[in-house]
Scaffold this motif. Structure first.
Motif, PDB file in Angstrom:
ATOM      1  N   THR A 257       9.652   3.638 -10.840  1.00 28.21           N
ATOM      2  CA  THR A 257       9.604   2.359 -10.103  1.00 28.21           C
ATOM      3  C   THR A 257       8.179   1.868  -9.902  1.00 28.21           C
ATOM      4  OG1 THR A 257       9.595   3.500  -7.950  1.00 28.21           O
ATOM      5  CG2 THR A 257      11.741   2.941  -8.891  1.00 28.21           C
ATOM      6  N   GLY A 258       7.233   2.520 -10.559  1.00 26.66           N
ATOM      7  CA  GLY A 258       5.841   2.085 -10.435  1.00 26.66           C
ATOM      8  C   GLY A 258       5.270   2.258  -9.041  1.00 26.66           C
ATOM      9  N   GLY A 259       5.805   3.227  -8.280  1.00 24.22           N
ATOM     10  CA  GLY A 259       5.318   3.482  -6.927  1.00 24.22           C
ATOM     11  C   GLY A 259       5.875   2.550  -5.882  1.00 24.22           C
ATOM     12  N   LYS A 260       6.826   1.682  -6.246  1.00 17.70           N
ATOM     13  CA  LYS A 260       7.373   0.721  -5.274  1.00 17.70           C
ATOM     14  C   LYS A 260       8.343   1.383  -4.303  1.00 17.70           C
ATOM     15  CE  LYS A 260       6.878  -3.286  -8.342  1.00 17.70           C
ATOM     16  NZ  LYS A 260       7.602  -4.353  -9.092  1.00 17.70           N
TER      17      LYS A 260
ATOM     18  N   PHE B 267       7.489   7.351 -10.351  1.00 18.01           N
ATOM     19  CA  PHE B 267       6.882   6.784 -11.553  1.00 18.01           C
ATOM     20  C   PHE B 267       7.806   5.803 -12.270  1.00 18.01           C
ATOM     21  CE2 PHE B 267       4.047  10.244 -10.718  1.00 18.01           C
ATOM     22  CZ  PHE B 267       2.821   9.790 -11.188  1.00 18.01           C
TER      23      PHE B 267
ATOM     24  N   SER C 108       5.637   6.557  -2.979  1.00 17.01           N
ATOM     25  CA  SER C 108       4.245   6.749  -3.374  1.00 17.01           C
ATOM     26  C   SER C 108       4.136   7.815  -4.458  1.00 17.01           C
ATOM     27  CB  SER C 108       3.408   7.176  -2.160  1.00 17.01           C
ATOM     28  OG  SER C 108       2.149   7.656  -2.572  1.00 17.01           O
ATOM     29  N   ARG C 109       3.268   7.568  -5.427  1.00 19.21           N
ATOM     30  CA  ARG C 109       3.083   8.535  -6.513  1.00 19.21           C
ATOM     31  C   ARG C 109       2.451   9.833  -6.035  1.00 19.21           C
ATOM     32  NH1 ARG C 109       0.848   4.394 -11.233  1.00 19.21           N
ATOM     33  NH2 ARG C 109       2.845   3.348 -11.635  1.00 19.21           N
TER      34      ARG C 109
END
Length: 695
Positions: A76-79, A74, A82-83
């Protein structure tokens, strides 16, 4: 094709119903006399207490790892991650835990029932023990199908991920939780069972000269508890992880190979059909009274070979219907044939019906040293056949599936070979899991004073169980090597898609070479940690048993009862204390290697640990199985029989082999795959932050 993935739920339901009916069948048998029921209750109590403490410890570690994964995903915004991965990590661990726990619960309820059934006939004893093993086998495959199918629908239908490549890459990360739980279960259970076994044998059989499972031995209840927490609960979690890992790796490779959802559907269909074929095969496992081990082996082979043959027939239309490539069907056959071949040659090297183990027993004529040397030699030699089988299956499946035209198509062939090998896991695991139940039944027969003929029958079943256990471990490590290769390729594909640079994966790259050395080192250091753990825990049991023999008057004359609980407590504390360090190695080493050497170094690490881990696991499992059966061969009246100097030499060999075959060896196949899944999960982090980027 994605609309047909509901077949996974059907397969899970069929497996669950069959496991439930087999459990009811087992529970319908009599548990025997009051004394037998009391002993069985003590074993259940000890096993439940250990697992309660183990799961409490593992939950704390899981919570820490879950928070770390959640922060990476979270923040890294899923980069980088994967969330969905943190949550799949937890569910995989829960299912892996359940697979082992359910198997252990039925095993501890089947042991006295098997002893009572064996007092009636050998075939009846075999049926009860095998039905108990079937509960474990079909629980594992049912939960595996449920886990994989559930996450497919969550990701595809729930969150609308329609790109097969993206979906496959996310799902391959979902295996980390199962691998993590399996390693804790296998290592912790293996330390417990072998600490108790070694302690009981060294003081009871060698020093005091009393029979195995004699009620005067304070460690005998701990030994029987260990059979359940190590060889049942640990093994169930282990093979659950192998089963799910092979399917998820093939999901990713099918998408990368261009087959899309069809390539992902095929392994699920094979697994579902394999469940049905395994159920059919299980009805053909039966034997006659006074059967020798060869006859018992033949009865189990009938079931497993029939299941494999039926799966081979059913796989043809499934392959044509989904991917339309007959080369992929050849790859599936490679897995089925390769699995049976590994099982056969494992039996050859570990069963006392064959020359290698008989010659090993003869080495006892000149003492402990020669039987230990002979066992090491046998184990080393046995690696040749398993490696050649896996090598042949790899090459044939790669080229048959189209590897010459497309590298990714060939890799899909390798992945589907692993699925084919494990497609009949339901019955293969049933033949494996019944062994600890038969072993416990023999202990209960001895401790409750049943007639000698009952112990002879349970010994016959137990000796066969040693062979089938070695077969199951060979089967697991063979499939692990194929799955590890598939996971390695998935790692390379994921890393390559995350960078614009072309990765130099040539063997002459120093980063690859250093990684290979680190991977080989990890295999040996991990084995050292697990062996040392058994040694330390066993020492405490040896001292406690000696203390009780010395300080509690009347034990040897049956006038006083030993303090069984103290040995159970020592084993529990020792196993929980010693299991954490080797388990964390599998997580820490790949991450540190990546942070220092970058993703290329990790490729070398994964290659090194896969190759050396495979060879080491086969060596340890087969050497340990042969030592155990050489001892039982002597106990059957050969080379001096029970109580002879040759028997004592064989007991020493068996105690050396115990941590080989039940702790270090079977844990290595989990180490191989956990290193791969950890590397995949943390690939985004390693790509962004590693020392090589600064040079």
């Amino acid at each position: 094709m994605e609309n047909l993935f509901w077949i996974g739920f059907v397969g899970a339901l069929i497996a669950g119903i069959f496991a439930w009916t087999q459990a009811r069948k087992v529970m319908a048998y009599s548990e025997g006399t009051e004394k037998m029921r009391k002993i069985a209750a003590n074993i259940r109590e000890g096993a439940n207490a250990y697992l309660k403490h183990q799961y409490a410890t593992v939950c704390k570690v899981f919570a820490v790892v879950f928070v770390i994964l959640l922060l990476i995903a979270f923040a890294t915004g899923g980069k980088m991650l994967s969330r969905f991965t943190p949550f799949a990590f937890v569910t995989g661990g829960i299912y892996s835990m359940l697979a082992g726990f359910i198997g252990m619960k039925i095993a501890t309820n089947a042991n006295a029932r098997t002893a009572q059934a064996a007092s009636e006939s050998l075939n009846r004893g075999l049926r009860v023990a095998f039905s108990s093993g079937s509960v474990m086998g079909f629980t594992v495959v049912g939960l595996g199908m449920l886990d994989v199918t559930m996450w497919f629908f969550i990701l595809h239908m729930g969150f609308g991920i329609t790109d097969p490549l993206e979906l496959g890459n996310i799902m391959v990360m979902n295996g980390m939780g199962a691998s993590f739980m399996a390693l804790f279960a296998r290592v912790g259970g293996g330390i417990y069972t072998k600490a108790a076994d070694v302690g009981a044998d060294l003081v009871g059989k060698v020093e005091a000269g009393i029979p195995e499972d004699d009620p005067r031995n304070p460690a005998t209840i701990a030994d029987n508890v260990g059979d359940n927490v190590g060889d049942v609960a640990g093994m169930g979690a282990d093979l659950y992880e192998s089963y799910v890992g092979s399917i998820l790796a093939t999901f990713a490779l099918g998408a990368a190979g261009g087959y899309g959802f069809s390539g992902m559907l095929l392994p699920l269909l094979l697994a579902a059909v394999g469940i049905v074929c395994s159920i059919i095969g299980s009805f053909f496992v039966r034997t006659k009274e006074d059967a020798d081990q060869m006859s018992l082996l033949r009865s189990l082979r009938t079931g497993t070979y029939l299941a494999a043959a039926l799966s081979a027939v059913a796989a043809a239309p499934l392959t044509y219907f989904t991917v339309g490539n007959w080369g992929v069907y050849v790859a599936i056959l490679c897995g089925l044939v390769g699995g049976c071949a590994i099982g056969y040659f494992t039996e050859y090297y570990t069963s006392d019906s064959y020359k290698p183990t008989q010659e090993l027993a003869a080495a006892s004529e000149t003492g402990s040293a020669t039987i230990i040397i002979g066992g090491i030699s046998l184990g080393l030699k046995s690696t040749m056949v398993s490696i050649l089988i896996v090598a042949a299956a790899t090459l044939i499946s790669f080229f048959a599936a189209g590897g010459r035209a497309s590298f990714n198509l060939g890799l899909y062939g390798i992945g589907i070979t692993a699925v084919g090998m494990l497609s009949t896991l339901g019955i293969t695991l049933a033949t494996d899991a019944y062994g600890p139940v038969a072993d416990n039944a023999g202990g209960i027969a001895e401790m409750s004073g049943l007639p000698e003929e009952v112990r002879q029958r349970t010994d016959a079943l137990d000796s066969l169980g040693n062979t089938t256990a070695a077969t199951g471990k060979g089967f697991a490590i063979g499939s692990a090597s194929l799955t590890a290769l598939a996971l390695l390729v998935s790692y390379v594909n994921i890393v390559q898609s995350g960078t614009e640079e072309v990765l130099d994966l040539s063997l002459t790259n120093p980063l690859i070479l250093v990684g290979l050395f680190l991977g080989a080192m990890l295999t040996f250091v991990f084995s050292a940690f697990t062996m040392s753990a058994v040694q330390k825990a066993a020492q405490s049991i040896v001292m406690e048993v000696r203390r009780q023999f010395r300080e509690i008057p009347g034990i040897m004359e049956y006038k006083a009862d030993p303090d069984y609980a103290s040995c159970v407590g020592l084993c529990t504390k020792g196993a929980l204390r010693e299991m954490v360090a080797p388990a964390l190695l599998a997580i820490v080493v790949p991450i540190l290697t990546g942070l220092v050497l970058g993703p290329i170094g990790v490729v070398g690490l994964l290659g090194g640990v896969s190759v050396t881990g495979f060879a080491m696991a086969v060596f340890m499992s087969n050497a340990g199985g042969a030592w155990d059966n050489a001892k039982k061969y002597i106990e059957g009246g050969h080379h001096g029989g029970k109580g002879s100097p040759q028997h004592k030499a064989a007991v020493v060999g068996d105690t050396v082999g115990d941590p080989f075959k039940d702790t270090s060896g079977p844990s290595l196949n989990i180490l191989i795959k956990l290193c791969s899944t950890v590397s995949i999960v943390f690939s985004g982090l390693i790509l962004s932050f590693n020392l090589m980027n600064l040079l």
